[in-house]
Design a protein around this motif. Structure first.
Motif, PDB file in Angstrom:
ATOM      1  N   THR A 386       0.830  -1.205   0.000  1.00  0.00           N
ATOM      2  CA  THR A 386       0.000   0.000   0.000  1.00  0.00           C
ATOM      3  C   THR A 386       0.861   1.250   0.000  1.00  0.00           C
ATOM      4  OG1 THR A 386      -1.835  -1.117   1.112  1.00  0.00           O
ATOM      5  CG2 THR A 386      -1.739   1.278   1.316  1.00  0.00           C
ATOM      6  N   THR A 387       1.962   1.208   0.733  1.00  0.00           N
ATOM      7  CA  THR A 387       2.868   2.364   0.766  1.00  0.00           C
ATOM      8  C   THR A 387       3.433   2.645  -0.614  1.00  0.00           C
ATOM      9  OG1 THR A 387       3.473   1.869   3.057  1.00  0.00           O
ATOM     10  CG2 THR A 387       4.968   3.262   1.800  1.00  0.00           C
ATOM     11  N   LEU A 388       3.830   1.592  -1.334  1.00  0.00           N
ATOM     12  CA  LEU A 388       4.398   1.783  -2.666  1.00  0.00           C
ATOM     13  C   LEU A 388       3.378   2.405  -3.612  1.00  0.00           C
ATOM     14  CD1 LEU A 388       6.924   1.287  -4.413  1.00  0.00           C
ATOM     15  CD2 LEU A 388       5.922  -0.917  -5.065  1.00  0.00           C
ATOM     16  N   THR A 389       2.133   1.938  -3.549  1.00  0.00           N
ATOM     17  CA  THR A 389       1.106   2.504  -4.437  1.00  0.00           C
ATOM     18  C   THR A 389       0.797   3.953  -4.071  1.00  0.00           C
ATOM     19  OG1 THR A 389      -0.663   1.618  -3.027  1.00  0.00           O
ATOM     20  CG2 THR A 389       0.063   0.250  -4.878  1.00  0.00           C
ATOM     21  N   ALA A 390       0.891   4.305  -2.780  1.00  0.00           N
ATOM     22  CA  ALA A 390       0.612   5.679  -2.363  1.00  0.00           C
ATOM     23  C   ALA A 390       1.684   6.658  -2.843  1.00  0.00           C
ATOM     24  CB  ALA A 390       0.485   5.750  -0.843  1.00  0.00           C
ATOM     25  N   LEU A 391       2.856   6.158  -3.192  1.00  0.00           N
ATOM     26  CA  LEU A 391       3.928   7.035  -3.656  1.00  0.00           C
ATOM     27  C   LEU A 391       3.699   7.504  -5.087  1.00  0.00           C
ATOM     28  CD1 LEU A 391       7.088   5.189  -2.229  1.00  0.00           C
ATOM     29  CD2 LEU A 391       5.886   7.155  -1.265  1.00  0.00           C
TER      30      LEU A 391
END
Length: 588
Positions: A386-391
């Motif tokens: 989820t963190t990667l997609t939020a970037l």
């Protein structure tokens, strides 16, 4: 307002007050004239007593009474005019501050919202701004008006009789010292109370939004106990404020009363001795009584000013937070070759609130989603999916490395352009208190009804036709009138309605039953052919939508390949797809 820090805080209101300064100044001058008319009444009384009364002239008494009536009506009319002058502009000041705060909060980074409780923001946008408006309407004006009135009154008292005037002026020095001490202590308590109001607001908001969880687990008693504890704490703080205010009010009331009593005794003795006229004594005492309210109101006005100063501090605590930068001037133009599509180059990320010695969530991620390709991102809970997609849409900023869209660094793009190119759908869908159509069309400004119907079709949201007013039906706060699957389908429709060039989906089908999921996947395949997509997946059915799969493990890309290749070559991927790890959540 002798405290310098409080004064500095209040001076920060000047940009908002400046457009209405003329009207506020006129209102203050009107109030000064009205207040000073009360002092003129005392001089008229002196004339009546020493003139018509002493000379036994009934006609003169009637003329004096008429003069008093005119002065009283003029005073009332001027105070009414003052209120009319300030009402509209100060409502405008409050509205402008509230609009600026809301606009600023929308532009603050996600890291800010991770730190701040929503109740604290709500209390600043409501209670604190009301306190500021009340300060501008009343204490700001009347600290000046009452100060001028007291100075003029003291001058008139000394002019009437300097000895009696000095008797009344003796308490001034101790009152100034007491007011200074009161301000210091009251400022601390007022700030504590306003912070506690924010905490209480947070609890109320969470309880309302989480009412299903509270009822489902029978936790209403524990929530009520938590609310009572915060309420008692706030009650104690408010009582501390009341005690301080009562103390200063008692002192400010008693000391002038004693001075007036002493002046009355001294003045009576002098009238009896013939050293002072009765009219002068009457005028002196009536003027002293007229000055009681300007003096006694000091404690009340200082208290309101201190509360306003802390409210201003709290308002600017939010306004001083740095907004997301707008990005560079770069566009979204395409670059040929391997630079096209979505590319992560040595991307590292650490949350701003993470301990310094904690490992980064993402540590050197290198990944390429080719133009027109759909890539599934798979990993265990907490791996950083989820963190990667939020970037990608810059909900968070990378700590190191860079992310490219068609060869352009997202950090160099204006945010508006970036979010036109990238559309997102989160695992936890958020809907707003608006119609179904308004919620879906948030994903594409200017989209028409045809695009709306297409997006709802892709998301298999046929249930919309069965709603009371179709797409015009209001979904209510958080969309809780709909099921989880319905909310998720509307969120998916919002993501695809604008035909984005890049699509980022965070497990968008997790709340759907297997039959609806199959229908949505079939329609979604058509959409994915037209875009470059990164899809977080937890189930094999979602993985099958993708051309390739990337395995994220411990903040790094451990393997990339087709579903079959990873099943054959990666034991971790095979284990995840076997169903041994199906959880989601947290910052993963």
């Amino acid at each position: 307002m002798t405290d310098r820090s409080s004064t500095r805080s209040l001076l920060r209101l000047w940009p908002y007050v400046r457009p209405v300064r003329t009207r506020l100044c006129v209102a203050a001058l009107v109030a000064v004239v009205a207040s000073c008319l009360g002092l003129v009444i005392s001089l008229v009384l002196k004339w009546i007593v020493d003139g018509p009364v002493a000379g036994r002239d009934p006609g003169g008494v009637w003329w004096g009474a008429l003069a008093l009536l005119v002065l009283g009506l003029a005073e009332a009319a001027l105070f009414g005019l003052r209120r009319w002058l300030v009402a509209r502009p100060l409502a405008g000041v409050e509205s402008a501050m509230r609009a600026d705060l809301y606009r600023h909060v929308q532009r603050l980074p996600i890291a800010f919202h991770d730190r701040w409780a929503s109740g604290q923001l709500l209390s600043r946008a409501t209670t604190d701004l009301s306190l500021i408006r009340m300060f501008l309407a009343f204490p700001l004006t009347f600290l000046f008006v009452n100060g001028v009135t007291v100075l003029v009154g003291c001058g008139l008292l000394l002019a009437q009789d300097w000895a009696l005037g000095l008797v009344l002026l003796v308490p001034v020095v101790p009152l100034i010292v007491l007011c200074s001490l009161f301000e210091t202590r009251y400022a601390l308590v007022a700030r504590r109370a306003q912070d506690q109001v924010g905490d209480l607001t947070t609890v109320v908001e969470e309880s309302v939004l989480g009412i299903r969880v509270i009822k489902g687990f029978g936790r209403h008693r524990s929530q009520a106990a938590a609310f009572r504890a915060l309420s008692r704490r706030l009650r104690g703080t408010e009582l501390a404020k009341a005690r301080l205010l009562a103390g200063i009010w008692a002192v400010i009331t008693i000391v002038p009363e004693l001075a007036i009593g002493a002046a009355l005794v001294l003045g009576t003795v002098r009238v009896a001795d013939g050293g002072l006229s009765a009219g002068t004594l009457v005028a002196f005492l009536s003027m002293a009584l007229a000055l009681r309210w300007p003096v006694e109101s000091i404690g009340f006005l200082l208290a309101m000013s201190q509360e306003a100063a802390t409210a201003v501090e709290r308002f600017f605590e939010v306004m001083d937070e740095a907004e997301e930068d707008g990005g560079g001037a770069g566009g979204g133009g395409s670059v040929a070759g391997r630079s096209g599509g979505l590319r992560f180059e040595n991307v590292t990320f650490r949350y701003p609130d993470a301990p310094p010695d904690a490992p980064p969530v993402l540590a050197g991620v290198d990944l390429w989603v080719r133009p027109g390709e759909t890539l599934a991102l798979v990993g265990a809970t907490g791996s950083g999916k989820t963190t990667l997609t939020a970037l990608v849409p810059r909900l968070h900023e990378v700590t190191g490395g860079r992310i490219l869209l068609d060869g352009v660094d997202v950090a160099a793009m204006p945010r508006q352009r970036l979010r036109e190119l990238v559309s997102v759908a989160f695992e936890e869908p958020t809907l707003f208190s608006a119609s179904v159509a308004e919620n879906v069309l948030m994903g594409a400004e200017g989209a028409d009804d045809a695009e709306l119907r297409r997006a709802l079709g892709v998301a298999q949201a046929g249930f919309v036709r069965e709603l009371p007013q179709g797409a015009a039906t209001q979904v209510g706060e958080q969309g809780l009138s709909l099921s989880g699957g319905q909310r998720q389908r509307l969120a998916l429709a919002r993501a695809v309605v604008g035909r984005p060039r890049f699509l980022v989906l965070d497990d968008p089908l997790s709340a759907l039953d297997v039959h609806t999921e199959a229908l949505v996947e079939a329609a979604l395949r058509e959409v994915l052919r037209e875009t470059t997509a990164l899809v977080v997946a937890h189930r094999p059915s979602t993985v099958m939508l993708a051309d390739r799969v990337a395995l994220l493990s411990r903040g790094r890309i451990a393997a990339v390949g087709t579903h079959r290749e990873l099943l054959r070559d990666s034991a971790e991927y095979a284990w995840l797809m076997s169903g041994a790890e199906t959880g989601t959540g947290g910052r993963g």
